[in-house]
Design an enzyme around this catalytic site. Structure first.
Site, PDB file in Angstrom:
ATOM      1  N   ASP A   1       0.832  -1.215   0.000  1.00  0.00           N
ATOM      2  CA  ASP A   1       0.000   0.000   0.000  1.00  0.00           C
ATOM      3  C   ASP A   1       0.868   1.268   0.000  1.00  0.00           C
ATOM      4  O   ASP A   1       0.395   2.348  -0.355  1.00  0.00           O
ATOM      5  CB  ASP A   1      -0.924   0.024   1.224  1.00  0.00           C
ATOM      6  CG  ASP A   1      -1.759  -1.231   1.336  1.00  0.00           C
ATOM      7  OD1 ASP A   1      -1.957  -1.903   0.303  1.00  0.00           O
ATOM      8  OD2 ASP A   1      -2.206  -1.552   2.448  1.00  0.00           O
TER       9      ASP A   1
ATOM     10  N   MET B   1      -5.417  -3.011  -5.183  1.00  0.00           N
ATOM     11  CA  MET B   1      -5.326  -2.970  -3.710  1.00  0.00           C
ATOM     12  C   MET B   1      -4.741  -1.644  -3.215  1.00  0.00           C
ATOM     13  O   MET B   1      -4.322  -0.806  -4.018  1.00  0.00           O
ATOM     14  CB  MET B   1      -4.458  -4.116  -3.218  1.00  0.00           C
ATOM     15  CG  MET B   1      -5.185  -5.437  -3.107  1.00  0.00           C
ATOM     16  SD  MET B   1      -4.111  -6.676  -2.360  1.00  0.00           S
ATOM     17  CE  MET B   1      -5.294  -7.997  -2.096  1.00  0.00           C
TER      18      MET B   1
ATOM     19  N   ARG C   1     -15.724  -4.258 -19.011  1.00  0.00           N
ATOM     20  CA  ARG C   1     -15.520  -5.450 -18.182  1.00  0.00           C
ATOM     21  C   ARG C   1     -14.731  -5.047 -16.936  1.00  0.00           C
ATOM     22  O   ARG C   1     -13.777  -4.270 -17.024  1.00  0.00           O
ATOM     23  CB  ARG C   1     -14.725  -6.534 -18.924  1.00  0.00           C
ATOM     24  CG  ARG C   1     -15.465  -7.132 -20.116  1.00  0.00           C
ATOM     25  CD  ARG C   1     -16.653  -8.006 -19.668  1.00  0.00           C
ATOM     26  NE  ARG C   1     -17.263  -8.676 -20.805  1.00  0.00           N
ATOM     27  CZ  ARG C   1     -18.236  -8.148 -21.563  1.00  0.00           C
ATOM     28  NH1 ARG C   1     -18.697  -6.945 -21.303  1.00  0.00           N
ATOM     29  NH2 ARG C   1     -18.740  -8.843 -22.571  1.00  0.00           N
TER      30      ARG C   1
ATOM     31  N   ARG D   1       0.268  -9.073  -4.363  1.00  0.00           N
ATOM     32  CA  ARG D   1       1.239  -9.251  -3.273  1.00  0.00           C
ATOM     33  C   ARG D   1       2.230 -10.368  -3.601  1.00  0.00           C
ATOM     34  O   ARG D   1       3.127 -10.660  -2.812  1.00  0.00           O
ATOM     35  CB  ARG D   1       0.497  -9.612  -1.981  1.00  0.00           C
ATOM     36  CG  ARG D   1      -0.385  -8.507  -1.462  1.00  0.00           C
ATOM     37  CD  ARG D   1      -0.373  -8.423   0.042  1.00  0.00           C
ATOM     38  NE  ARG D   1      -0.671  -9.644   0.725  1.00  0.00           N
ATOM     39  CZ  ARG D   1      -1.715  -9.819   1.535  1.00  0.00           C
ATOM     40  NH1 ARG D   1      -2.589  -8.852   1.714  1.00  0.00           N
ATOM     41  NH2 ARG D   1      -1.880 -10.956   2.152  1.00  0.00           N
TER      42      ARG D   1
HETATM   43  O1  F6P Z   1      -2.306  -4.056   3.333  1.00  0.00           O
HETATM   44  C1  F6P Z   1      -2.012  -4.917   2.275  1.00  0.00           C
HETATM   45  C2  F6P Z   1      -3.273  -5.451   1.642  1.00  0.00           C
HETATM   46  O2  F6P Z   1      -2.894  -6.268   0.552  1.00  0.00           O
HETATM   47  C3  F6P Z   1      -4.263  -4.383   1.199  1.00  0.00           C
HETATM   48  O3  F6P Z   1      -3.884  -3.734   0.018  1.00  0.00           O
HETATM   49  C4  F6P Z   1      -5.524  -5.207   1.100  1.00  0.00           C
HETATM   50  O4  F6P Z   1      -6.667  -4.396   1.253  1.00  0.00           O
HETATM   51  C5  F6P Z   1      -5.393  -6.150   2.267  1.00  0.00           C
HETATM   52  O5  F6P Z   1      -4.005  -6.235   2.559  1.00  0.00           O
HETATM   53  C6  F6P Z   1      -5.929  -7.530   2.015  1.00  0.00           C
HETATM   54  O6  F6P Z   1      -5.853  -8.228   3.214  1.00  0.00           O
HETATM   55  P1  F6P Z   1      -6.080  -9.796   3.312  1.00  0.00           P
HETATM   56  O7  F6P Z   1      -4.832 -10.467   2.839  1.00  0.00           O
HETATM   57  O8  F6P Z   1      -6.328 -10.027   4.756  1.00  0.00           O
HETATM   58  O9  F6P Z   1      -7.253 -10.133   2.436  1.00  0.00           O
END
Ligand code: F6P
Length: 362
Positions: free
Chosen positions: A147, A189, A279, A288
């Site tokens: 983030d 995200m 879409r 991630r």
């Molecule tokens: O803070 C990192 C993050 O990937 C955010 O961007 C996202 O909203 C959240 O974590 C998702 O969390 P989880 O892995 O608990 O679904």
């Protein structure tokens, strides 16, 4: 007699690319000082559970490709309940605050750790620093988050790799958008911050970028899409940060009611209703994942080396940060006062987007 200094390291919160590189950096720097490094599994759970879960880490544990892989070799958690811990026979036991505290102290004593490096968010650092204080050891924090809203640092581990993943996804969405003359929406995200959507959106040549920090109107989005169509461009790309509110001011949440999800569905339905060929795509946890890009490997390594140096200098409750290209450290208390850092609507990046004609709100 001079005993070997032992330090612990754990990863906490949502994972990201670059964590293994950070662990490697700490282990290498500690080993070259003649110290021992112990990796604690699953954040503090490794110290709370009995038997404890940990591993003494050696340079050989990082033979290629382990430090170049995404995820974290130590495991992490961001949703777990520390009060519920697994026992040796696999059953669960419930612990009180006092018992957790005692187990942390006993664990630290048994392992002989005199400092703990926490690679995580400021929330994790704050919690762990309290346990460390009561256990009489020092804590050094290393910020990580895709983030990139970690307070006090220009960059956190994981952000550059996530920008790379999102930009690549946007390029891919654009190729299919061109084939079908479609508008593609990508939900990105970032929780309450728009850094990832903004940065990757510009890099991925988006027409519209919506982020939580800047007010927009649905009519503004439609106007931009009609404009690009009027100029003969028959496809388009909208990047929306997951934490962006709908025009009615409400967020879209996932089934768990906690994490953001669904703003792209909202726009997809509404734009379809207004006659657009559109879409929606939620990029999700792939953002991630994957191996850290070189910038993240460098940042993670620089942060790790500084963290070990701070321990050598006898410092505690410090967070390693990047400030205008220089690795520095700041007091955890000061970091906690700042809270998270959103996108500055007056920033150079926002101005760049506007000057390119990207619709980013008003
Ligand atoms: O803070 C990192 C993050 O990937 C955010 O961007 C996202 O909203 C959240 O974590 C998702 O969390 P989880 O892995 O608990 O679904």
């Amino acid at each position: 007699m001079n005993e070997t200094k032992k330090i612990g390291i754990l990863t906490s919160g949502g994972d990201c690319a670059g964590l293994n590189t950070a662990i490697r950096g700490v282990v290498f720097a500690a080993t070259f000082k003649g110290w021992e490094a112990i990796g604690i599994y699953d954040s503090t759970d490794g110290l709370f559970s009995r038997p404890m879960r940990y591993k003494t880490l050696h340079i050989a544990d990082f033979d290629f490709p382990y430090a170049a892989l995404g995820g974290t070799m130590l495991g992490s958690n961001n949703t777990g309940n520390p009060h519920l811990q697994r026992t040796g026979d696999g059953s669960m036991e419930e612990l009180t605050d006092e018992e957790l505290d005692q187990r942390f102290q006993d664990g630290i004593k048994e392992l002989g750790i005199s400092a703990l490096v926490v690679v995580g968010g400021d929330g994790s650092m704050s919690i762990v620093s309290k346990y460390c204080k009561r256990a009489g050891i020092s804590m050094i924090g290393i910020p990580k988050t895709i983030d990139n809203d970690a307070p006090g640092t220009d960059l956190a581990i994981g952000f550059e790799s996530a920008v790379n993943v999102v930009t690549d996804a946007l390029d891919k969405l654009t190729t299919t958008a061109t084939s079908h003359n479609r508008i593609m929406i990508a939900e990105v995200m970032g929780r309450g911050a728009g850094h990832l959507a903004l940065t990757a959106g510009i890099a991925g040549f988006a027409d519209v970028i919506l982020i939580p920090e800047i007010h927009y109107t649905y009519e503004g989005v439609v106007k931009k899409l009609r404009e690009i169509q009027a100029k003969g461009k028959r496809y388009g790309l909208i990047v929306i940060a997951e934490g962006t509110r709908k025009p009615d001011g409400h967020h879209s949440f996932a089934g768990n009611g906690k994490t953001f999800r669904g703003i792209s569905d909202y726009f997809t339905q509404r734009l379809l209703g207004d006659g657009f060929n559109v879409r929606g795509n939620v990029l999700g946890h792939i953002q991630r994942a994957g191996n850290p890009v070189p910038d993240d490997r460098l940042l993670a390594t620089r942060f790790a080396v500084r963290a070990v140096d701070l321990i050598a200098e006898g410092k505690s409750n410090r967070v390693v940060v990047l400030n205008k290209g220089v690795i520095c450290d700041v007091a955890l208390d000061d970091v906690l006062k700042i809270a998270n850092t959103p996108v500055n609507p007056e920033s150079d990046l926002v101005k760049t987007a506007r000057q390119l004609g990207i619709y980013i709100g008003d």
